[in-house]
Motif scaffolding. Sequence first.
Motif: not given
Length: 122
Positions: A45-68
């Motif tokens: 994942l890439q998550v935008d936390f706004g201008p002060a923090i920016g875009v952060r990367k993550s790995s998340a085990q979300l495949t059961v309930h969500y599609r990309p």
Amino acid sequence: MSDSATPPAAQDRITYDEFARVDIRVGTIVAAEPFPEARRPAYRLQVDFGPAIGVRKSSAQLTVHYRPEELVGRQVAGVVNFPPRQIGPVRSEVLVLGFPDADGAVVLIGPDQPVPNGGRLF
């Protein structure tokens, strides 16, 4: 740690100042793709936390309930002040938060109305 059915013991309770040290912010998922190198099914994942923090990367085990494609545009809560952690080829910079369903699969948490990216949980 105690499970959800057991109230915390006195020694497990924290102060408000301890809670305040955990920096939980809202962000919008701007990219989600399969992470085939992960040991358990996961997405990058890439998550935008706004201008002060920016875009952060993550790995998340979300495949059961969500599609990309369902994740992109969704607002989520994440801990932004953990040190980065290497997960295979991904350097995870944020812990995206969720709760387990009855089978232990992750269900994301986030605001029920749109809010500005970067807002802090209080």
